[in-house]
Design a protein around this motif. Structure first.
Motif, PDB file in Angstrom:
ATOM      1  N   UNK A  24       0.774  -1.243   0.000  1.00 53.49           N
ATOM      2  CA  UNK A  24       0.000   0.000   0.000  1.00 53.49           C
ATOM      3  C   UNK A  24       0.805   1.293   0.000  1.00 53.49           C
ATOM      4  N   UNK A  25       2.136   1.231   0.212  1.00 54.89           N
ATOM      5  CA  UNK A  25       2.882   2.494   0.367  1.00 54.89           C
ATOM      6  C   UNK A  25       2.771   3.368  -0.881  1.00 54.89           C
ATOM      7  N   UNK A  26       3.118   2.830  -2.030  1.00 56.23           N
ATOM      8  CA  UNK A  26       3.097   3.645  -3.261  1.00 56.23           C
ATOM      9  C   UNK A  26       1.674   4.080  -3.600  1.00 56.23           C
ATOM     10  N   UNK A  27       0.734   3.147  -3.498  1.00 53.67           N
ATOM     11  CA  UNK A  27      -0.648   3.471  -3.879  1.00 53.67           C
ATOM     12  C   UNK A  27      -1.276   4.475  -2.915  1.00 53.67           C
ATOM     13  N   UNK A  28      -0.807   4.492  -1.664  1.00 56.95           N
ATOM     14  CA  UNK A  28      -1.438   5.415  -0.714  1.00 56.95           C
ATOM     15  C   UNK A  28      -1.166   6.864  -1.100  1.00 56.95           C
ATOM     16  N   UNK A  29       0.044   7.167  -1.539  1.00 56.65           N
ATOM     17  CA  UNK A  29       0.295   8.566  -1.915  1.00 56.65           C
ATOM     18  C   UNK A  29      -0.400   8.899  -3.236  1.00 56.65           C
ATOM     19  N   UNK A  30      -0.536   7.917  -4.101  1.00 56.05           N
ATOM     20  CA  UNK A  30      -1.255   8.155  -5.368  1.00 56.05           C
ATOM     21  C   UNK A  30      -2.725   8.484  -5.063  1.00 56.05           C
ATOM     22  N   UNK A  31      -3.337   7.703  -4.191  1.00 54.31           N
ATOM     23  CA  UNK A  31      -4.742   7.956  -3.829  1.00 54.31           C
ATOM     24  C   UNK A  31      -4.882   9.311  -3.131  1.00 54.31           C
ATOM     25  N   UNK A  32      -3.969   9.595  -2.210  1.00 59.83           N
ATOM     26  CA  UNK A  32      -4.078  10.850  -1.452  1.00 59.83           C
ATOM     27  C   UNK A  32      -3.857  12.067  -2.348  1.00 59.83           C
ATOM     28  N   UNK A  33      -2.877  11.990  -3.221  1.00 57.37           N
ATOM     29  CA  UNK A  33      -2.599  13.135  -4.098  1.00 57.37           C
ATOM     30  C   UNK A  33      -3.734  13.377  -5.098  1.00 57.37           C
ATOM     31  N   UNK A  34      -4.558  12.340  -5.321  1.00 57.89           N
ATOM     32  CA  UNK A  34      -5.727  12.521  -6.206  1.00 57.89           C
ATOM     33  C   UNK A  34      -6.937  13.031  -5.431  1.00 57.89           C
TER      34      UNK A  34
ATOM     35  N   UNK B   9      -4.167  -3.459  10.290  1.00 56.32           N
ATOM     36  CA  UNK B   9      -5.457  -3.760  10.919  1.00 56.32           C
ATOM     37  C   UNK B   9      -6.623  -3.459   9.983  1.00 56.32           C
ATOM     38  N   UNK B  10      -6.545  -2.365   9.281  1.00 59.18           N
ATOM     39  CA  UNK B  10      -7.561  -2.035   8.271  1.00 59.18           C
ATOM     40  C   UNK B  10      -7.086  -0.859   7.437  1.00 59.18           C
ATOM     41  N   UNK B  11      -7.351  -0.942   6.160  1.00 57.12           N
ATOM     42  CA  UNK B  11      -7.077   0.163   5.236  1.00 57.12           C
ATOM     43  C   UNK B  11      -8.356   0.423   4.455  1.00 57.12           C
ATOM     44  N   UNK B  12      -8.842   1.656   4.508  1.00 55.64           N
ATOM     45  CA  UNK B  12     -10.030   2.036   3.753  1.00 55.64           C
ATOM     46  C   UNK B  12      -9.657   3.241   2.893  1.00 55.64           C
ATOM     47  N   UNK B  13     -10.013   3.190   1.615  1.00 51.07           N
ATOM     48  CA  UNK B  13      -9.649   4.263   0.678  1.00 51.07           C
ATOM     49  C   UNK B  13     -10.907   4.775  -0.006  1.00 51.07           C
ATOM     50  N   UNK B  14     -11.066   6.083  -0.037  1.00 47.22           N
ATOM     51  CA  UNK B  14     -12.218   6.688  -0.705  1.00 47.22           C
ATOM     52  C   UNK B  14     -12.338   8.122  -0.253  1.00 47.22           C
ATOM     53  N   UNK B  15     -13.528   8.676  -0.403  1.00 50.10           N
ATOM     54  CA  UNK B  15     -13.718  10.049   0.091  1.00 50.10           C
ATOM     55  C   UNK B  15     -15.200  10.322   0.265  1.00 50.10           C
ATOM     56  N   UNK B  16     -15.457  11.418   0.962  1.00 48.89           N
ATOM     57  CA  UNK B  16     -16.821  11.914   1.104  1.00 48.89           C
ATOM     58  C   UNK B  16     -17.741  10.966   1.862  1.00 48.89           C
ATOM     59  N   UNK B  17     -19.021  11.073   1.517  1.00 50.84           N
ATOM     60  CA  UNK B  17     -20.072  10.343   2.222  1.00 50.84           C
ATOM     61  C   UNK B  17     -19.845   8.829   2.176  1.00 50.84           C
ATOM     62  N   UNK B  18     -19.472   8.321   1.025  1.00 52.56           N
ATOM     63  CA  UNK B  18     -19.309   6.871   0.892  1.00 52.56           C
ATOM     64  C   UNK B  18     -18.229   6.347   1.831  1.00 52.56           C
ATOM     65  N   UNK B  19     -17.133   7.100   1.957  1.00 55.15           N
ATOM     66  CA  UNK B  19     -16.057   6.667   2.852  1.00 55.15           C
ATOM     67  C   UNK B  19     -16.556   6.646   4.301  1.00 55.15           C
ATOM     68  N   UNK B  20     -17.247   7.713   4.717  1.00 56.55           N
ATOM     69  CA  UNK B  20     -17.762   7.762   6.095  1.00 56.55           C
ATOM     70  C   UNK B  20     -18.713   6.600   6.346  1.00 56.55           C
TER      71      UNK B  20
END
Ligand code: IPD
Length: 270
Positions: free
Chosen positions: A218-228, A243-254
């Protein structure tokens, strides 16, 4: 020294050279297993990681390297390279779908929990899609800058996920999945966590979650997701991690985070 642009250029170059080794691999056989009998290592996983370590040793001998196949070699420069030589080894083994070379440069103390990713490249094969990002410089896929699409509710979201290799963990993951499936548009399991996360960066998936990811996944992909513009989080306000990794944004992420917390997706130490 941390020049994120230069770190990214090297990550991209190494990924392209790794591609040559992977495309020349004539046999795809399992030479070892790790956490379970289905957690396979191929000769190509080992050859690619060895190549990347050798190159880094020549070009940046003071840097550390953490790789999936050979573990952590600490450095003295404050920069550590985090390498998954083939993310999606099972897909590679079966000649199915995509698999990826994932290379990140992180800075910080020896404790990986305190690392900050500075640059990352994920090269998906055989499609040759390359996602890249450097801190503060945006995320890109093959020259096109990425931005997550407008937020939507979980009920309309396409959710990627993945499963670990141990039976006990899979049993829990299956139960959690049964709770997520009726709450979203649909589920996808691509078999390549780094690509799942990059797809969230460009709207190819709306969300991704997985328990049990390692830094190299997840290291490389995490900065790609965050920078987008996506967030990469854990549950209960913890950072993303094993323990857990969740990727997304806005209402759906919450909504997804709340659902995973309600299901105790990170409760049991498996
Ligand atoms: C695996 C893949 C898979 C994910 C697993 C990872 P590997 O990486 O990313 O999608 O579900 O948790 O271990 O073992 O092929 O490098």
């Amino acid at each position: 020294m941390c020049d994120s642009h230069a770190l990214l250029a090297l990550a991209v170059s190494l990924a392209r050279q790794a591609e040559e080794i992977i495309s020349c691999a004539s046999e795809r056989t399992v030479i070892a297993t790790k956490s379970s009998t289905t957690d396979a290592v191929t000769a190509t996983d080992v050859a690619v990681e060895s190549f990347i370590r050798d190159e880094l040793g020549k070009l940046r001998p003071a840097d550390g390297v953490l790789g999936e196949e050979h573990g952590l070699q600490a450095g003295t420069s404050g920069v550590t390279w985090v390498v998954d030589p083939i993310d999606g080894t099972v897909n590679f083994l079966y000649g199915l779908g995509e698999y990826a070379v994932s290379i990140a440069a992180v800075t910080g103390p020896p404790n990986p929990a305190q690392w900050q990713v500075q640059a990352g490249a994920v090269l998906s094969l055989p499609s040759q899609r390359m996602w890249t990002a450097a801190r503060g410089q945006g995320a890109w896929r093959d020259g096109v800058q990425l931005s997550v699409p407008p937020p939507k509710p979980l009920a309309e979201s396409l959710v990627g996920t993945g499963f670990g290799y141990q039976v006990a963990r899979r049993t829990l993951q299956g139960k959690v999945l049964a709770g997520v499936l009726p709450a979203c548009r649909d589920i996808r399991r691509l078999g390549v966590a780094s690509v799942d996360m990059c797809l969230v960066a460009e709207g190819g998936l709306d969300l991704f979650y997985e328990r049990g990811l390692n830094h190299w996944d997840m290291a490389a992909a995490s900065i790609i997701a965050q920078e987008a513009g996506a967030k990469v989080v854990g549950l209960h306000n913890e950072p993303a991690g094993n323990t857990m990794t969740v990727v997304g944004h806005g209402q759906a992420l919450s909504e997804l985070v709340a659902l995973l917390e309600a299901q105790g997706a990170d409760d049991i130490e498996i």
